[in-house]
Every structure is written in structure tokens, then in C-alpha cells.
Design an enzyme around this catalytic site. Sequence first.
Site, PDB file in Angstrom:
ATOM      1  N   LYS A  88      45.534 -37.343  -6.599  1.00 11.07           N
ATOM      2  CA  LYS A  88      44.966 -36.668  -7.968  1.00 11.07           C
ATOM      3  C   LYS A  88      45.863 -35.393  -8.027  1.00 11.07           C
ATOM      4  O   LYS A  88      45.951 -34.596  -7.147  1.00 11.07           O
ATOM      5  CB  LYS A  88      43.786 -36.290  -7.740  1.00 11.07           C
ATOM      6  CG  LYS A  88      42.504 -37.336  -8.148  1.00 11.07           C
ATOM      7  CD  LYS A  88      41.286 -36.865  -8.118  1.00 11.07           C
ATOM      8  CE  LYS A  88      40.213 -37.477  -9.174  1.00 11.07           C
ATOM      9  NZ  LYS A  88      38.942 -36.729  -9.048  1.00 11.07           N
ATOM     10  N   ILE A  89      46.265 -35.551  -9.411  1.00  6.52           N
ATOM     11  CA  ILE A  89      47.291 -34.393  -9.528  1.00  6.52           C
ATOM     12  C   ILE A  89      46.732 -33.848 -10.841  1.00  6.52           C
ATOM     13  O   ILE A  89      46.608 -34.476 -11.814  1.00  6.52           O
ATOM     14  CB  ILE A  89      48.624 -34.888  -9.694  1.00  6.52           C
ATOM     15  CG1 ILE A  89      49.291 -35.740  -8.521  1.00  6.52           C
ATOM     16  CG2 ILE A  89      49.628 -33.664 -10.556  1.00  6.52           C
ATOM     17  CD1 ILE A  89      49.801 -34.670  -7.574  1.00  6.52           C
TER      18      ILE A  89
END
Length: 219
Positions: A88-89
Site C-alpha cells: 500500500k502506497i
Amino acid sequence: MKIFIDTADLDEIKELASWGIVDGVTTNPTLVAKSGRPFKEIINEIFKIVDGPISLEAVSEKADDMIKEAKSLVSKVSEKYRKNVTIKIPMTPEGLKAVKKLKKEGIKTNVTLVFSANQALFAAKAGASFVSPFIGRLDDIGQEGMQIIEEIMEIFVNYDIETEVIVASIRHPIHVIEAARLGADIATVPPTIIRKMARHSLTDVGIEKFLNDWKKVKK
Ligand code: G3P
């Protein structure tokens, strides 16, 4: 439609996965903190329970640091489960840079904290495997969250964009129905809401009546 479970609670993941309805898991720092268990322990267990994309969140702010963190997260997962690791960015310009580089290295990303269709479009262009629009948090500030899902789905269909849309920050079962009607690929749903989705008071009443009537039957 795929259902991901939005939690780091291992007991809930185990139980709901046993229902045969869980296709993946999303976690975030808040959910990991809430679970009260060490991160390493959580990582080791989740991948054993669910054979599908598992999102682990990077918490760095600079692209290079996000990339390092992503690689370190991947390395923490045993090799046979690595195909399911998704990083997750956060949806920032630095995040986009990281997504572009991670894609080149074959690391899947889920761009999170998306609050507009433009952000989703940029995340997809940068090469995200998934985008996570947070609809509940938009509802919370008086903006119709589901509207951005409608816009994102229209844009992604128009341009045959392969990035999958994860409807996140779900607050109630109707959100899931609406997301499904709009053709969203995935809804990531907290355990309490998954349980509500499975239940109906008429099902309970019906079971009770059948059980009582069955007692009256001569066997
Ligand atoms: O996966 C994270 C997202 O679903 C967060 O939801 O309830 O904190 O807005 P919430």
C-alpha cells in the site's frame, strides 16, 4: 465481485475466510495497532490463511524510502506466499514515483488514501495494481463517496485500465451493494460489516420456525 477483509485481526480473518467469501486482505497501520499483535506475527499468519492479495502498508514519505520499505516488507514474507504481497502506497507525488519503480521490479502496489477520480487515474497511469478510494471518509465530510466510484469505473472502462478498484472505508452493507452495482472489482470490508451482510432477521425467524415445527414431526 471480490471481497477483501479490512482487518489485521487474525481470529476474524480465520473465521470469515472459512466462510469461503474472502478473496484478499487489506491492512493499514491503524488496523495493525488495533490488533495488539506484533506485525511480524500478523504477516506470517495472514498469508497462511488467505491465498489472495494481502496489502501491507508502507509508511515512508519519500519515494526511495517507500521502495526500500516495500522490498523489506516483501522479504519478510516467506517465498511461497510472495506472489500475494501488495504494498500500500499513499496517493502522493512521491507515492506515484514509488509505484512506477515498484512496477518495474514486479512488486504489486495498492495506492491508498484516494479521494478523487483524478487521483485514481494518476495511480493507474503510474502502474498501480489496485487503487483504494476511501468512500466512508468522504461521506463523513458530507461528500457523496460513492460518486467517485461511479466516476472511476466509467473512466477505467473507457480506457480499458487494468488497475483494479478496491472500494475502501466501507461503513455499512449498502455501500457494498452500491459498489457491486457500479461494477467495482473489489470491496474491502471490515469484519463487523461482513457479518451484517450475511444476516437477515427473516432468515433467523425462518430457522427458528423450521426448528420448532420439526419438533412436532413424528420421526
Ligand atoms: O483499508 C483502509 C480503509 O478501509 C479505512 O477505513 O474506516 O478508517 O475510513 P476507515
